[in-house]
Design a protein around this motif. Sequence first.
Motif, PDB file in Angstrom:
ATOM      1  N   VAL A  79      25.186  26.724 -10.641  1.00  0.00           N
ATOM      2  CA  VAL A  79      25.033  27.123  -9.237  1.00  0.00           C
ATOM      3  C   VAL A  79      23.556  27.346  -8.918  1.00  0.00           C
ATOM      4  N   LEU A  80      22.876  28.061  -9.800  1.00  0.00           N
ATOM      5  CA  LEU A  80      21.444  28.319  -9.602  1.00  0.00           C
ATOM      6  C   LEU A  80      20.634  27.030  -9.695  1.00  0.00           C
ATOM      7  N   ASP A  81      20.918  26.208 -10.710  1.00  0.00           N
ATOM      8  CA  ASP A  81      20.152  24.971 -10.891  1.00  0.00           C
ATOM      9  C   ASP A  81      20.297  24.050  -9.695  1.00  0.00           C
ATOM     10  N   GLU A  82      21.484  24.008  -9.106  1.00  0.00           N
ATOM     11  CA  GLU A  82      21.738  23.207  -7.913  1.00  0.00           C
ATOM     12  C   GLU A  82      20.823  23.638  -6.773  1.00  0.00           C
ATOM     13  N   PHE A  83      20.691  24.936  -6.604  1.00  0.00           N
ATOM     14  CA  PHE A  83      19.805  25.490  -5.564  1.00  0.00           C
ATOM     15  C   PHE A  83      18.351  25.164  -5.869  1.00  0.00           C
ATOM     16  N   LEU A  84      17.920  25.411  -7.102  1.00  0.00           N
ATOM     17  CA  LEU A  84      16.519  25.210  -7.458  1.00  0.00           C
ATOM     18  C   LEU A  84      16.109  23.740  -7.415  1.00  0.00           C
ATOM     19  N   ALA A  85      17.074  22.832  -7.575  1.00  0.00           N
ATOM     20  CA  ALA A  85      16.772  21.399  -7.533  1.00  0.00           C
ATOM     21  C   ALA A  85      16.706  20.856  -6.112  1.00  0.00           C
ATOM     22  N   ALA A 106      29.214  35.906  -3.113  1.00  0.00           N
ATOM     23  CA  ALA A 106      29.376  35.517  -4.516  1.00  0.00           C
ATOM     24  C   ALA A 106      28.384  34.427  -4.902  1.00  0.00           C
ATOM     25  N   TRP A 107      28.087  33.523  -3.982  1.00  0.00           N
ATOM     26  CA  TRP A 107      27.079  32.482  -4.238  1.00  0.00           C
ATOM     27  C   TRP A 107      25.688  33.100  -4.346  1.00  0.00           C
ATOM     28  N   LEU A 108      25.341  33.981  -3.414  1.00  0.00           N
ATOM     29  CA  LEU A 108      24.034  34.636  -3.469  1.00  0.00           C
ATOM     30  C   LEU A 108      23.852  35.402  -4.772  1.00  0.00           C
ATOM     31  N   ASP A 109      24.916  36.012  -5.270  1.00  0.00           N
ATOM     32  CA  ASP A 109      24.822  36.799  -6.499  1.00  0.00           C
ATOM     33  C   ASP A 109      24.408  35.958  -7.691  1.00  0.00           C
ATOM     34  N   ARG A 110      24.585  34.651  -7.613  1.00  0.00           N
ATOM     35  CA  ARG A 110      24.182  33.765  -8.698  1.00  0.00           C
ATOM     36  C   ARG A 110      22.767  33.233  -8.514  1.00  0.00           C
ATOM     37  N   LEU A 111      22.161  33.536  -7.372  1.00  0.00           N
ATOM     38  CA  LEU A 111      20.784  33.083  -7.115  1.00  0.00           C
ATOM     39  C   LEU A 111      19.755  34.167  -7.401  1.00  0.00           C
ATOM     40  N   GLY A 112      20.156  35.428  -7.351  1.00  0.00           N
ATOM     41  CA  GLY A 112      19.213  36.527  -7.579  1.00  0.00           C
ATOM     42  C   GLY A 112      19.115  36.824  -9.063  1.00  0.00           C
ATOM     43  N   PRO A 125       7.903  43.641  -5.928  1.00  0.00           N
ATOM     44  CA  PRO A 125       8.683  42.432  -6.205  1.00  0.00           C
ATOM     45  C   PRO A 125       7.951  41.168  -5.784  1.00  0.00           C
ATOM     46  N   GLU A 126       8.171  40.112  -6.558  1.00  0.00           N
ATOM     47  CA  GLU A 126       7.561  38.816  -6.265  1.00  0.00           C
ATOM     48  C   GLU A 126       8.645  37.749  -6.328  1.00  0.00           C
ATOM     49  N   GLY A 127       8.816  37.006  -5.250  1.00  0.00           N
ATOM     50  CA  GLY A 127       9.789  35.926  -5.230  1.00  0.00           C
ATOM     51  C   GLY A 127       9.258  34.696  -5.938  1.00  0.00           C
ATOM     52  N   LEU A 128      10.122  34.017  -6.678  1.00  0.00           N
ATOM     53  CA  LEU A 128       9.719  32.865  -7.474  1.00  0.00           C
ATOM     54  C   LEU A 128      10.417  31.573  -7.048  1.00  0.00           C
ATOM     55  N   ALA A 129      11.227  31.644  -6.009  1.00  0.00           N
ATOM     56  CA  ALA A 129      12.058  30.488  -5.633  1.00  0.00           C
ATOM     57  C   ALA A 129      11.621  29.859  -4.320  1.00  0.00           C
ATOM     58  N   GLY A 130      10.338  29.922  -4.028  1.00  0.00           N
ATOM     59  CA  GLY A 130       9.833  29.277  -2.817  1.00  0.00           C
ATOM     60  C   GLY A 130       9.755  27.768  -3.012  1.00  0.00           C
TER      61      GLY A 130
END
Length: 198
Positions: A79-85, A106-112, A125-130
């Motif tokens: 789920v996370l890899d799909e978002f990051l790709a 439930a989807w967001l919980d797999r991205l954080g 905090p620093e975001g890394l998924a820009g």
Amino acid sequence: MQILRIDSSTTGDQSISRKLTDDLVAHFTAKHPDATLVTRDLVAEPLAHIDPITTKAIRTAPDTHEEAVAAAYPDQRAVLDEFLASDIVIVGAPMYNFTIPSQLKAWLDRLGVPGVTFQYSEAGPEGLAGGRKVVIASARGGEYSNDQMAENQESLLTTFFGFIGVDDLHFVRVEKAGFGPEAIAAGMEAAKETIAKL
């Protein structure tokens, strides 16, 4: 280029947010005809709410996983890899009871994921998924722009995506859907104008 479409509305053919995600997909695939389109329907194939096993699978290093966690890890990480790709992420997010559907949470919980999509430092905090565009297809029965006490849908999504580093965030919304067909038609027309500018 990859475009990811997420839908979370449970109202099927009556769903306004799904009509918006349709329009957004059409818009972005026309702009990027060679893009790969990935879809995830959180109603047709819901993600379970996280539990001790899935939480550990999401948040800890694979080399520390016992058997049950190791078995859960591939599906959780996918789920996370799909978002990051994905370069463009289209999220169908209707307002249900003043917030987002539980399927979408439930989807967001797999991205954080600490150390992957965000981290803490002395500076905070620093975001890394820009590095990607996220477009929220928002549908609401009432009008909430001046009612911050009741608005826990777009504000939650703004906070979450900002926290993980997404600074290219847009909302395409239809409000006052509960007011009837004329209000919906006006809202859809305004939404199409917003989409055309993206």
